[in-house]
Design a protein around this motif. Structure first.
Motif, short mmCIF file in Angstrom:
data_model
loop_
_atom_site.label_atom_id
_atom_site.label_comp_id
_atom_site.label_asym_id
_atom_site.label_seq_id
_atom_site.Cartn_x
_atom_site.Cartn_y
_atom_site.Cartn_z
N MET A 114 38.12 30.60 -4.26
CA MET A 114 39.38 31.24 -4.61
C MET A 114 39.30 31.90 -5.98
O MET A 114 39.47 33.12 -6.13
N LEU A 115 38.98 31.09 -7.00
CA LEU A 115 38.88 31.62 -8.35
C LEU A 115 37.75 32.64 -8.42
O LEU A 115 37.86 33.66 -9.09
N LEU A 116 36.67 32.36 -7.66
CA LEU A 116 35.54 33.27 -7.65
C LEU A 116 35.95 34.63 -7.13
O LEU A 116 35.59 35.67 -7.68
N TYR A 117 36.74 34.58 -6.05
CA TYR A 117 37.21 35.81 -5.44
C TYR A 117 38.06 36.59 -6.45
O TYR A 117 37.90 37.80 -6.62
N GLN A 118 38.95 35.83 -7.14
CA GLN A 118 39.79 36.47 -8.15
C GLN A 118 38.94 37.08 -9.26
O GLN A 118 39.19 38.17 -9.72
N ARG A 133 53.12 35.08 -4.80
CA ARG A 133 53.36 35.62 -6.15
C ARG A 133 52.45 34.95 -7.16
O ARG A 133 51.91 35.59 -8.04
N MET A 134 52.30 33.64 -7.00
CA MET A 134 51.48 32.86 -7.91
C MET A 134 50.06 33.40 -7.93
O MET A 134 49.41 33.52 -8.96
N TRP A 135 49.56 33.73 -6.72
CA TRP A 135 48.18 34.19 -6.58
C TRP A 135 48.01 35.52 -7.30
O TRP A 135 47.04 35.74 -8.02
N ILE A 136 49.00 36.41 -7.09
CA ILE A 136 48.95 37.72 -7.76
C ILE A 136 48.99 37.52 -9.28
O ILE A 136 48.22 38.12 -10.03
N VAL A 143 43.56 36.26 -14.80
CA VAL A 143 42.10 36.14 -14.86
C VAL A 143 41.52 37.40 -15.49
O VAL A 143 40.64 37.34 -16.37
N GLU A 144 42.07 38.54 -15.10
CA GLU A 144 41.58 39.79 -15.67
C GLU A 144 41.81 39.80 -17.20
O GLU A 144 40.93 40.20 -17.96
N CYS A 145 43.02 39.33 -17.59
CA CYS A 145 43.31 39.29 -19.03
C CYS A 145 42.34 38.37 -19.76
O CYS A 145 41.87 38.67 -20.86
N ALA A 146 42.04 37.21 -19.12
CA ALA A 146 41.15 36.25 -19.77
C ALA A 146 39.77 36.86 -19.98
O ALA A 146 39.15 36.67 -21.02
N ILE A 175 54.14 42.53 -12.34
CA ILE A 175 53.46 43.00 -11.14
C ILE A 175 53.64 42.01 -9.98
O ILE A 175 53.73 42.40 -8.83
N CYS A 176 53.75 40.71 -10.31
CA CYS A 176 53.84 39.75 -9.21
C CYS A 176 55.23 39.75 -8.58
O CYS A 176 55.45 39.20 -7.53
#
Lengths: 436, 413
Positions: A1-5, A352-355, A361-364, A424-425
């Motif tokens: 999941m996190l990997l996909y993100q 929504r949480m996933w979005i 993740v992108e920000c991090a 966005i979410c």
């Protein structure tokens, strides 16, 4: 999941390489500028000897002119240095754990290699306690002992830099060096030591380097060398060398280490007693007024930190704020321009949480890249500031500052990302599908 | 141009608008305050010191040869140095001096009007040899310069000169600056008057110098100064000030050390230009200005790039919108103008907010004691720069947006 993100986030970062670079560099610059300024400020305004700064006291006595106060600005303030007579008299006390009278002078040093021209260097004249009092680190040898003070024995301690210059950095203990017309034996070589600010003597340049050579104080008398630092006088005196030593002019600094409250009280009593004794003898015609300031009180009294330096720190923090606002703006624009894509994902069942977490993740990732580059730039920034201001720091960026820096940039990126990610979410899946 | 729809679209996307406004505002506030500081410090560095600083060279001679300890040797060497330097080609004049002007290290002593009961005030002083005024290049507005009779006899009293208090009961003829003259004698009649130090040493003012800085130009009164006639020579250190003919500075500068070593080998000779000493004295200013300058440039760059970024996303977001307008007859110019006007409005609000922030920040920094007041020209120039920067930053994405084909409107993504 996190990997996909993570994969999605990387893809998104790569999609706009120029803007991603702008974001990363923006946050890196913000971190670098604020970190280098804050750490520079932290160093100059900080405690130069934290483990014992409350035990080291700068001693002042009021031996000044009965008609005029020493300072026009603050008439209650005693002179900022001692007379030679008083400094030597205070050395008789056995109350302090360590104590030293001291001053700065200049002498001609004849390098061991005859082909090199002699140079004139600053010398700190002091007692053997100087080194224990200020915890001065040694690379080779050690300080002279108190017997050498009295002789005085012809021994000197060199700074690391001077040892590099004169003896190529090797262990020079036991070698001889000629200062003026006297041969001295090197008894100790310091490890690099740059007290910043130079708290033991801020009279003559608060950010000057420590002196290259340290010498038992009584050699000055043997060699008839006067001090080179600040001298203030009020009573005319005989122009000879002894005349200056016996004069009311103040030019000697004095430090005492008092470890316990009891020592401190006894020492204060001793100073009062001394002043009364001198008054009876016709000196000290002003009211009793000695000062025992510890290191931080002493630095504060000197006003070593310039108000404009505080202004610089505020400006640097505002710089970081602008970088953060900049990041929020670009992230918001970027995320919102992907509204349709998010709409599709939402319609296909993404929560929504996933979005939200996808975007964080992108920000991090941007934050991590920013902090790595930012820290590298901070190192460059700190060394640039050091060079610019001619200051040398033993430990310019410590681990606390490093972790604060990494933490700060990650936090900045994440906080900056929260609002855009939240915006966005909240996109309704239907809206963006309909308009397509 | 329709402002209404532009306004409405701006405020439809409130967050983005306000972020740009805030960013521009903060940037303006920081940049203006940095520039005000830089300008103030540059003005202090650039003000006149009264001296011919460009052509002055400071020479220090530190003897180590034991011969200097012999009776009369230092004085003989001093006199020879002065003669030899004076004879060098390109040298206009030379004098001796105890401590250098603009160096941050000097001497000061208490003085009051002779015979009065006033508190003594501190007056910085220089002990200088013959030719002091011509060598410094300062302008004498009243009275005369030193004459040979003003100086103590060099051969009579060749041991150490008084560095602190002159302890004899005699009257010395001295020069003072206009500032110091006015300080003691506000009525402008200082010439010929006397001031005194401790123990009855009295000075008669025989000449007034229009302007000259002492050793501490950043101190509370840089022009407070008196010059005492003296031969500041001793067996540990002697200093000379050399003034070169215009245009011959470099030649004299390199020739001085070899010349003095030729005259007398057993000593350390240090040659520095007065400009270099001044530069060192002001170095914290110069360094700080560099930092402030860098911060300003980086900040404008970050904000500019930020605006490019935000505008390009808003262009991307509105691709279909642009397509529709193009399809309905809007020209490319219309589209570019649309984005530019949008940006003008945001920059305009940002600048308005920024002016308020500028004064707020200035007030805050000034209350900490670090920053002078804002000068309107600096504010105006910064506003202009920010506005142009905003315009340029929006231009790139706007031009890209104008390339959107009308056909986009009818195509689905």
């Amino acid at each position: 999941m996190l990997l996909y993100q993570l994969r999605l986030a990387l893809k998104s970062i790569r999609r706009n390489p120029v803007l991603s670079t702008v974001m990363v560099l923006g946050i890196a610059l913000g971190i670098a500028v604020s970190m280098s300024f804050v750490s520079a400020y932290y160093i100059i305004s900080g405690d130069p000897i934290p483990h014992k700064s409350d035990k080291l006291f700068y001693v002042q006595l009021d031996s000044w002119n009965p008609d005029n106060p020493f300072s026009d600005d603050d008439p209650t303030e005693p002179p900022n240095q001692l007379t030679y007579m008083d400094a030597m008299a205070l050395m008789e006390s056995d109350i302090p754990t360590y104590h030293t009278a001291m001053y700065k002078t200049v002498m001609v040093i004849h390098p061991p290699n005859d082909s090199v021209q002699p140079t004139q260097e600053e010398i700190r004249m002091c007692f053997s306690d100087f080194f224990s009092l200020f915890d001065v680190p040694f690379d080779y040898g050690g300080p002279w002992d108190s017997a050498a003070d009295e002789g005085p024995e012809p021994v000197i301690v060199l700074s690391a830099e001077t040892n590099d210059e004169l003896f190529g950095g090797e262990n020079s203990v036991g070698r001889t060096l000629r200062l003026e017309d006297q041969e001295f034996k090197v008894i100790g070589v310091l490890a690099p030591w740059h007290p910043t600010p130079k708290y033991y003597d801020p009279h003559n340049g608060s950010f000057d380097f420590a002196e290259p050579v340290f010498m038992p104080i009584h050699w000055a008398r043997e060699m008839q060398v006067v001090n080179s630092g600040n001298t203030s006088g009020w009573k005319p005196y005989d122009n000879s060398y002894e005349g200056k030593l016996q004069s009311e002019a103040v030019w000697v600094q004095f430090w005492a280490q008092l470890d316990t409250q009891e020592q401190e009280e006894r020492y204060a009593q001793f100073l009062t007693g001394y002043a009364e004794e001198q008054r009876a003898a016709g000196r000290f015609q002003r009211p009793n007024n000695h000062r025992l300031r510890d290191v931080n009180a002493w630095l504060e009294f000197w006003g070593v930190v310039d108000p404009s330096q505080r202004a610089m720190v505020i400006i640097a923090l505002l710089f970081l704020l602008v970088c953060a606002v900049n990041l929020i703006g670009i992230l918001l624009g970027k995320f919102l321009s992907r509204a349709s894509e998010v709409g599709v994902r939402r319609a296909l069942g993404a929560s929504r949480m996933w979005i939200f977490s996808l975007h964080l993740v992108e920000c991090a990732l941007i934050g991590i890249a920013g902090s790595v580059i930012g820290l590298a730039l901070s190192l460059a920034g700190v060394s640039y500031i050091q060079r610019l201001f001619g200051v040398q720091l033993d430990n310019p960026l410590d681990m606390t500052m490093l972790s604060v820096g990494i933490g700060l940039s990650l936090l900045a990126a994440l906080v900056a990302g929260i609002y855009p990610a939240w915006r966005i979410c909240r996109i309704a899946p239907g809206m963006h599908l309909k308009t397509q | 141009m329709e402002f209404g729809p532009i306004f409405r679209s701006l405020f439809q996307n409130r967050a983005r608008t306000w972020l740009i406004v805030l960013e521009i505002g903060l940037t303006l506030a920081v940049v203006v305050n940095c520039l005000v500081l830089i300008r103030d410090q540059q003005a202090q560095i650039g003000r006149s010191t009264g001296m011919d600083e460009q052509n002055l060279i400071a020479v220090t001679s530190v003897p180590f040869d034991p011969a200097f300890q012999e009776e009369g040797y230092s004085v003989a060497s001093y006199e020879q140095d002065l003669r030899e330097i004076e004879a060098m080609p390109g040298v206009r004049s030379v004098t001796s001096i105890l401590q250098f002007p603009l160096s941050g290290s000097g001497s000061a002593t208490g003085r009051r009007i002779a015979g009065s009961e006033d508190q003594r005030t501190t007056v910085p002083y220089f002990l200088m040899g013959p030719d002091a005024i011509d060598t410094l290049g300062v302008e004498l507005v009243q009275g005369r310069t030193f004459e040979p009779g003003d100086f103590p006899d060099l051969h009579d009293d060749d041991e150490e000169q008084a560095e602190e208090e002159e302890d004899t009961d005699h009257v010395t003829n001295i020069l003072v600056t206009q500032y110091t003259a006015d300080k003691f004698f506000p009525d402008g009649d200082a010439l010929g008057k006397q001031i005194e130090g401790n123990n009855n040493n009295v000075d008669t003012i025989v000449g007034i110098v229009r302007l000259m800085h002492n050793s501490w130009p950043l101190g509370p009164d840089p022009e407070n100064l008196m010059i005492h006639p003296s031969h500041p020579v001793n067996n540990r250190q002697t200093r000379y000030l050399v003034r070169t003919e215009p245009g011959r500075f470099d030649e004299v500068f390199v020739a001085l050390e070899p010349k003095l070593r030729e005259v007398e080998e057993g000593r350390i000779v240090t040659v520095r230009s007065l400009s270099e000493m001044k530069g060192n004295y002001y170095s914290s200013f110069t360094s700080m200005n560099q930092l402030l300058g860098w911060i300003s440039v980086l900040l404008v760059a970050v904000t500019g790039l930020g605006i490019v970024g935000m505008t390009s996303f808003s262009v991307t977001q509105r691709t279909r919108h642009i397509g529709t307008r193009r399809a309905l007859g809007a020209t490319r110019g219309d589209i570019v103008r649309w984005f530019l006007v949008e940006n003008w409005i945001m920059t305009g609000i940002g600048i308005a907010v920024g002016v308020a922030l500028t004064f707020g920040l200035n007030y805050m920094l000034a209350s900490m004691g670090g920053v002078p007041q804002i000068q309107p020209p600096i504010l105006l120039v910064s506003i202009l720069v920010m506005w142009l920067m905003g315009l340029l930053a929006a231009l790139i994405p706007a031009l890209r947006g104008s390339l959107v084909q009308p056909v986009i409107a009818t195509r689905s993504v």
